[in-house]
Enzyme design. Structure first.
Site, PDB file in Angstrom:
ATOM      1  N   ARG A 166       0.833  -1.222   0.000  1.00  0.00           N
ATOM      2  CA  ARG A 166       0.000   0.000   0.000  1.00  0.00           C
ATOM      3  C   ARG A 166       0.863   1.265   0.000  1.00  0.00           C
ATOM      4  O   ARG A 166       0.559   2.253   0.668  1.00  0.00           O
ATOM      5  CB  ARG A 166      -0.935   0.051   1.207  1.00  0.00           C
ATOM      6  CG  ARG A 166      -1.823  -1.131   1.379  1.00  0.00           C
ATOM      7  CD  ARG A 166      -2.915  -1.233   0.321  1.00  0.00           C
ATOM      8  NE  ARG A 166      -3.782  -2.335   0.657  1.00  0.00           N
ATOM      9  CZ  ARG A 166      -3.570  -3.600   0.268  1.00  0.00           C
ATOM     10  NH1 ARG A 166      -2.534  -3.904  -0.502  1.00  0.00           N
ATOM     11  NH2 ARG A 166      -4.411  -4.548   0.641  1.00  0.00           N
ATOM     12  N   SER A 240     -10.349   0.668   3.936  1.00  0.00           N
ATOM     13  CA  SER A 240      -9.531   0.524   5.157  1.00  0.00           C
ATOM     14  C   SER A 240      -8.943   1.874   5.518  1.00  0.00           C
ATOM     15  O   SER A 240      -8.306   2.510   4.677  1.00  0.00           O
ATOM     16  CB  SER A 240      -8.378  -0.446   4.927  1.00  0.00           C
ATOM     17  OG  SER A 240      -8.877  -1.675   4.481  1.00  0.00           O
ATOM     18  N   GLU A 341      -4.239   5.219   5.942  1.00  0.00           N
ATOM     19  CA  GLU A 341      -4.099   4.894   4.515  1.00  0.00           C
ATOM     20  C   GLU A 341      -4.606   6.013   3.590  1.00  0.00           C
ATOM     21  O   GLU A 341      -3.876   6.456   2.709  1.00  0.00           O
ATOM     22  CB  GLU A 341      -4.808   3.564   4.220  1.00  0.00           C
ATOM     23  CG  GLU A 341      -4.526   3.077   2.823  1.00  0.00           C
ATOM     24  CD  GLU A 341      -5.249   1.786   2.489  1.00  0.00           C
ATOM     25  OE1 GLU A 341      -4.876   0.741   3.024  1.00  0.00           O
ATOM     26  OE2 GLU A 341      -6.185   1.843   1.674  1.00  0.00           O
TER      27      GLU A 341
HETATM   28  P1  FAD Z   1      -8.523   9.350  -5.055  1.00  0.00           P
HETATM   29  O1  FAD Z   1      -9.136   9.001  -3.764  1.00  0.00           O
HETATM   30  O2  FAD Z   1      -9.209  10.347  -5.901  1.00  0.00           O
HETATM   31  O3  FAD Z   1      -7.029   9.825  -4.790  1.00  0.00           O
HETATM   32  C1  FAD Z   1      -6.204   9.083  -3.928  1.00  0.00           C
HETATM   33  C2  FAD Z   1      -4.791   9.686  -3.987  1.00  0.00           C
HETATM   34  O4  FAD Z   1      -4.237   9.464  -5.278  1.00  0.00           O
HETATM   35  C3  FAD Z   1      -4.789  11.205  -3.793  1.00  0.00           C
HETATM   36  O5  FAD Z   1      -3.598  11.525  -3.135  1.00  0.00           O
HETATM   37  C4  FAD Z   1      -4.765  11.755  -5.204  1.00  0.00           C
HETATM   38  O6  FAD Z   1      -4.138  13.027  -5.294  1.00  0.00           O
HETATM   39  C5  FAD Z   1      -3.932  10.705  -5.923  1.00  0.00           C
HETATM   40  N1  FAD Z   1      -4.295  10.555  -7.337  1.00  0.00           N
HETATM   41  C6  FAD Z   1      -5.456  10.061  -7.842  1.00  0.00           C
HETATM   42  N2  FAD Z   1      -5.391  10.036  -9.187  1.00  0.00           N
HETATM   43  C7  FAD Z   1      -4.169  10.533  -9.530  1.00  0.00           C
HETATM   44  C8  FAD Z   1      -3.505  10.777 -10.755  1.00  0.00           C
HETATM   45  N3  FAD Z   1      -4.073  10.516 -11.935  1.00  0.00           N
HETATM   46  N4  FAD Z   1      -2.257  11.310 -10.711  1.00  0.00           N
HETATM   47  C9  FAD Z   1      -1.658  11.599  -9.543  1.00  0.00           C
HETATM   48  N5  FAD Z   1      -2.243  11.393  -8.350  1.00  0.00           N
HETATM   49  C10 FAD Z   1      -3.476  10.870  -8.344  1.00  0.00           C
HETATM   50  N6  FAD Z   1      -7.542   0.032  -1.863  1.00  0.00           N
HETATM   51  C11 FAD Z   1      -6.808  -1.095  -2.034  1.00  0.00           C
HETATM   52  O7  FAD Z   1      -5.587  -1.029  -2.246  1.00  0.00           O
HETATM   53  N7  FAD Z   1      -7.388  -2.326  -1.947  1.00  0.00           N
HETATM   54  C12 FAD Z   1      -8.711  -2.480  -1.725  1.00  0.00           C
HETATM   55  O8  FAD Z   1      -9.198  -3.605  -1.688  1.00  0.00           O
HETATM   56  C13 FAD Z   1      -9.505  -1.305  -1.534  1.00  0.00           C
HETATM   57  N8  FAD Z   1     -10.811  -1.410  -1.246  1.00  0.00           N
HETATM   58  C14 FAD Z   1     -11.551  -0.286  -1.042  1.00  0.00           C
HETATM   59  C15 FAD Z   1     -12.909  -0.427  -0.739  1.00  0.00           C
HETATM   60  C16 FAD Z   1     -13.691   0.686  -0.542  1.00  0.00           C
HETATM   61  C17 FAD Z   1     -15.156   0.522  -0.208  1.00  0.00           C
HETATM   62  C18 FAD Z   1     -13.122   1.984  -0.660  1.00  0.00           C
HETATM   63  C19 FAD Z   1     -13.961   3.209  -0.498  1.00  0.00           C
HETATM   64  C20 FAD Z   1     -11.779   2.134  -0.948  1.00  0.00           C
HETATM   65  C21 FAD Z   1     -10.973   0.993  -1.134  1.00  0.00           C
HETATM   66  N9  FAD Z   1      -9.604   1.082  -1.421  1.00  0.00           N
HETATM   67  C22 FAD Z   1      -8.864  -0.046  -1.620  1.00  0.00           C
HETATM   68  C23 FAD Z   1      -8.948   2.414  -1.534  1.00  0.00           C
HETATM   69  C24 FAD Z   1      -9.139   3.068  -2.935  1.00  0.00           C
HETATM   70  O9  FAD Z   1     -10.143   2.420  -3.658  1.00  0.00           O
HETATM   71  C25 FAD Z   1      -7.845   3.031  -3.760  1.00  0.00           C
HETATM   72  O10 FAD Z   1      -6.809   3.669  -3.069  1.00  0.00           O
HETATM   73  C26 FAD Z   1      -8.006   3.689  -5.123  1.00  0.00           C
HETATM   74  O11 FAD Z   1      -6.879   3.438  -5.915  1.00  0.00           O
HETATM   75  C27 FAD Z   1      -8.255   5.199  -5.050  1.00  0.00           C
HETATM   76  O12 FAD Z   1      -8.628   5.643  -6.344  1.00  0.00           O
HETATM   77  P2  FAD Z   1      -9.290   7.058  -6.563  1.00  0.00           P
HETATM   78  O13 FAD Z   1      -9.322   7.310  -8.038  1.00  0.00           O
HETATM   79  O14 FAD Z   1     -10.590   7.132  -5.864  1.00  0.00           O
HETATM   80  O15 FAD Z   1      -8.224   8.017  -5.895  1.00  0.00           O
HETATM   81  P1  NAP Z   2      -9.632 -10.290   5.644  1.00  0.00           P
HETATM   82  O1  NAP Z   2      -9.668 -11.440   4.723  1.00  0.00           O
HETATM   83  O2  NAP Z   2     -10.635 -10.159   6.728  1.00  0.00           O
HETATM   84  O3  NAP Z   2      -8.195 -10.190   6.313  1.00  0.00           O
HETATM   85  C1  NAP Z   2      -7.903  -9.169   7.264  1.00  0.00           C
HETATM   86  C2  NAP Z   2      -6.480  -8.718   7.074  1.00  0.00           C
HETATM   87  O4  NAP Z   2      -5.611  -9.796   7.298  1.00  0.00           O
HETATM   88  C3  NAP Z   2      -6.270  -8.213   5.674  1.00  0.00           C
HETATM   89  O5  NAP Z   2      -5.968  -6.862   5.768  1.00  0.00           O
HETATM   90  C4  NAP Z   2      -5.153  -9.075   5.130  1.00  0.00           C
HETATM   91  O6  NAP Z   2      -4.005  -8.367   4.664  1.00  0.00           O
HETATM   92  C5  NAP Z   2      -4.699  -9.940   6.234  1.00  0.00           C
HETATM   93  N1  NAP Z   2      -4.700 -11.335   5.750  1.00  0.00           N
HETATM   94  C6  NAP Z   2      -5.716 -12.191   5.817  1.00  0.00           C
HETATM   95  N2  NAP Z   2      -5.338 -13.389   5.318  1.00  0.00           N
HETATM   96  C7  NAP Z   2      -4.088 -13.251   4.906  1.00  0.00           C
HETATM   97  C8  NAP Z   2      -3.153 -14.133   4.314  1.00  0.00           C
HETATM   98  N3  NAP Z   2      -3.443 -15.399   4.078  1.00  0.00           N
HETATM   99  N4  NAP Z   2      -1.950 -13.655   3.986  1.00  0.00           N
HETATM  100  C9  NAP Z   2      -1.642 -12.396   4.246  1.00  0.00           C
HETATM  101  N5  NAP Z   2      -2.480 -11.506   4.820  1.00  0.00           N
HETATM  102  C10 NAP Z   2      -3.680 -11.941   5.153  1.00  0.00           C
HETATM  103  O7  NAP Z   2      -9.595  -8.984   4.754  1.00  0.00           O
HETATM  104  P2  NAP Z   2     -10.775  -8.015   4.303  1.00  0.00           P
HETATM  105  O8  NAP Z   2     -10.696  -6.836   5.154  1.00  0.00           O
HETATM  106  O9  NAP Z   2     -12.079  -8.743   4.129  1.00  0.00           O
HETATM  107  O10 NAP Z   2     -10.290  -7.576   2.855  1.00  0.00           O
HETATM  108  C11 NAP Z   2     -10.093  -8.507   1.828  1.00  0.00           C
HETATM  109  C12 NAP Z   2      -9.015  -7.986   0.911  1.00  0.00           C
HETATM  110  O11 NAP Z   2      -9.415  -6.732   0.343  1.00  0.00           O
HETATM  111  C13 NAP Z   2      -7.711  -7.724   1.647  1.00  0.00           C
HETATM  112  O12 NAP Z   2      -6.657  -8.084   0.792  1.00  0.00           O
HETATM  113  C14 NAP Z   2      -7.718  -6.241   1.899  1.00  0.00           C
HETATM  114  O13 NAP Z   2      -6.421  -5.677   1.902  1.00  0.00           O
HETATM  115  C15 NAP Z   2      -8.507  -5.718   0.697  1.00  0.00           C
HETATM  116  N6  NAP Z   2      -9.240  -4.489   1.074  1.00  0.00           N
HETATM  117  C16 NAP Z   2      -8.547  -3.333   1.129  1.00  0.00           C
HETATM  118  C17 NAP Z   2      -9.186  -2.143   1.444  1.00  0.00           C
HETATM  119  C18 NAP Z   2      -8.457  -0.842   1.432  1.00  0.00           C
HETATM  120  O14 NAP Z   2      -9.098   0.197   1.482  1.00  0.00           O
HETATM  121  N7  NAP Z   2      -7.159  -0.867   1.349  1.00  0.00           N
HETATM  122  C19 NAP Z   2     -10.544  -2.154   1.749  1.00  0.00           C
HETATM  123  C20 NAP Z   2     -11.209  -3.366   1.730  1.00  0.00           C
HETATM  124  C21 NAP Z   2     -10.539  -4.538   1.385  1.00  0.00           C
HETATM  125  P3  NAP Z   2      -3.977  -7.664   3.226  1.00  0.00           P
HETATM  126  O15 NAP Z   2      -4.694  -6.382   3.441  1.00  0.00           O
HETATM  127  O16 NAP Z   2      -2.539  -7.471   2.975  1.00  0.00           O
HETATM  128  O17 NAP Z   2      -4.627  -8.578   2.242  1.00  0.00           O
END
Ligand code: FAD
Ligand code: NAP
Length: 347
Positions: A166, A240, A341
């Site tokens: 991340r 998250s 994050e």
């Molecule tokens: P924004 O929120 O608009 O911007 C995020 C950042 O990126 C800001 O700093 C912005 O300035 C910058 N940015 C955006 N576009 C550009 C560009 N073109 N050039 C330069 N900078 C830019 N993330 C995960 O990694 N895994 C997940 O599973 C995940 N699940 C999510 C679930 C939900 C319900 C939500 C709400 C979010 C989740 N996220 C997850 C976080 C999010 O979806 C990601 O970080 C996504 O990439 C953000 O995209 P955005 O276009 O909305 O960016």
């Molecule tokens: P989950 O399966 O309940 O697991 C909780 C956490 O434990 C996750 O963050 C995950 O890390 C870690 N984990 C679980 N099993 C793992 C394994 N076998 N090996 C390594 N790490 C493990 O997760 P969840 O919250 O439902 O989400 C499912 C996936 O979607 C995850 O990968 C999570 O990162 C992603 N997600 C991300 C966001 C976001 O905003 N960043 C939001 C929703 C979901 P990891 O996060 O590294 O996988």
């Protein structure tokens, strides 16, 4: 004709936390060719420039000074292709999930575990989006961007992006310095589904799918995510709110003595130090009792303590105040510092 720049634009519908906010200056970029001029205008006017995708990973203060550029340039083209793989150049404003779906329809595989992640293609490298055992970095070939301060174009290889869990150079040295225009991906034409991640494997097993296709992995990810994570269109949230903390072996053992149930995973992240482990931040937050505060306006989601929800669309300071309480409770209880994050702007 120059791109129209609007004044005092409300941002509540442009961020998934639905916080009330207002951009002093705002423009929507739909054609890459308009970018040099808009950046020149910003330079002349001495505006701070920020970039917005779909607002799913940002926390906005009530007032944002300067110019906010919403990146909405679209287009996908094939750059290289052979029997095994394809290289795609994708404009930064494409919707991520639609791009993942399109790839599957073309028979280009690899991104299916990243289905349903909100946001744009251009934001994907910023925090090296990841889910269900896959990170976008595994498929990234390059990032084409422009410096906000100079308008100069840059091409970054995957290595230049310094991707980590991340994290990337765009969250560190190049934070808020660039606007990403095009991202190149190398995808496989040979299905190589990844489905060992526990919740995914469990869902597939329940469906009797021992050797799922990439399409079935996609469906599984969509089903598991939809059952577990709140849809921001219904309950405002930014996914998250904290990263899972990383600890070394010694710290893990110390914590396990006090908390034998603590979920932990070997950290296989790209830049993970040896013998490093990830802890589930959601568990730490739940342990500190935050799920019990179910009456607060801004609170943790009842199914997922890592997701802060804002159902009444309160200002960001209330979200950050809860986040601050969580950070300090986790620090006091476990001695661990949770890292936020989503990126905060205007505070
Ligand atoms: P924004 O929120 O608009 O911007 C995020 C950042 O990126 C800001 O700093 C912005 O300035 C910058 N940015 C955006 N576009 C550009 C560009 N073109 N050039 C330069 N900078 C830019 N993330 C995960 O990694 N895994 C997940 O599973 C995940 N699940 C999510 C679930 C939900 C319900 C939500 C709400 C979010 C989740 N996220 C997850 C976080 C999010 O979806 C990601 O970080 C996504 O990439 C953000 O995209 P955005 O276009 O909305 O960016
Ligand atoms: P989950 O399966 O309940 O697991 C909780 C956490 O434990 C996750 O963050 C995950 O890390 C870690 N984990 C679980 N099993 C793992 C394994 N076998 N090996 C390594 N790490 C493990 O997760 P969840 O919250 O439902 O989400 C499912 C996936 O979607 C995850 O990968 C999570 O990162 C992603 N997600 C991300 C966001 C976001 O905003 N960043 C939001 C929703 C979901 P990891 O996060 O590294 O996988």
């Amino acid at each position: 004709m120059s791109l129209p720049v609007q004044r005092d634009i409300p941002l509540q519908s442009l961020n998934t936390l639905a916080v009330p906010s207002c951009a002093e200056f705002f423009t929507v970029l739909e054609k890459a060719a308009d970018l040099p001029e808009v950046l020149a205008q910003a330079r002349q006017s001495n505006w701070t420039v920020r970039v917005l995708g779909e607002g799913s990973n940002v926390v906005f203060a009530q007032q944002l000074d300067g110019l906010l550029i919403k990146q909405r340039c679209c287009g996908i083209s094939v750059v290289e292709e052979d029997a095994q793989s394809v290289v795609l150049a994708v404009a930064a404003g494409e919707n991520w999930h639609q791009f993942v779906q399109w790839c599957l329809q073309q028979g280009y595989y690899g991104l299916e575990n990243l289905a349903l992640i909100p946001g744009t293609v251009g934001a994907a490298p910023i925090q090296n989006i990841g889910a269900y055992g896959v990170e976008v970095g595994g498929f990234l070939r390059s990032v084409q961007a422009r410096e906000l301060a100079t308008g100069k174009q840059l091409l970054l290889s995957r290595r230049d992006c310094e991707l980590d869990y991340r994290d990337s150079i765009f969250k560190r040295e190049l934070r808020d310095q660039l606007i990403i225009e095009v991202v190149q991906f190398r995808l496989s034409k040979v299905p190589q589904p990844v489905y060992a991640y526990p919740s995914l494997a469990q869902w597939l097993e329940q469906q009797g799918l021992d050797t799922p296709t990439p399409e079935q992995v996609f469906e599984a990810v969509v089903a598991v995510r939809s059952s577990r994570l709140p849809d921001p269109a219904e309950i405002p949230n930014a996914g998250s709110f904290f990263k899972n903390p990383r600890v070394d072996e010694a710290m893990l053992q110390q914590l396990l003595q006090a908390y034998p149930e603590l979920p932990h995973y070997a950290d296989e992240g790209r830049a993970a130090p040896p013998n490093s482990y990830k802890l589930a931040a959601a568990w730490l937050i739940e342990y500190c009792g935050f799920k019990e505060r179910s009456n607060a306006a801004v609170r943790v989601h009842p199914q997922h303590a890592l997701v802060l929800i804002n159902p009444q669309r309160h200002p960001a300071r209330e979200i950050l105040s809860l986040a601050g309480e969580i950070v300090s409770a986790v620090k006091t209880e476990f001695g661990l510092l949770l890292e936020q994050e989503p990126r905060s702007y205007g505070f």
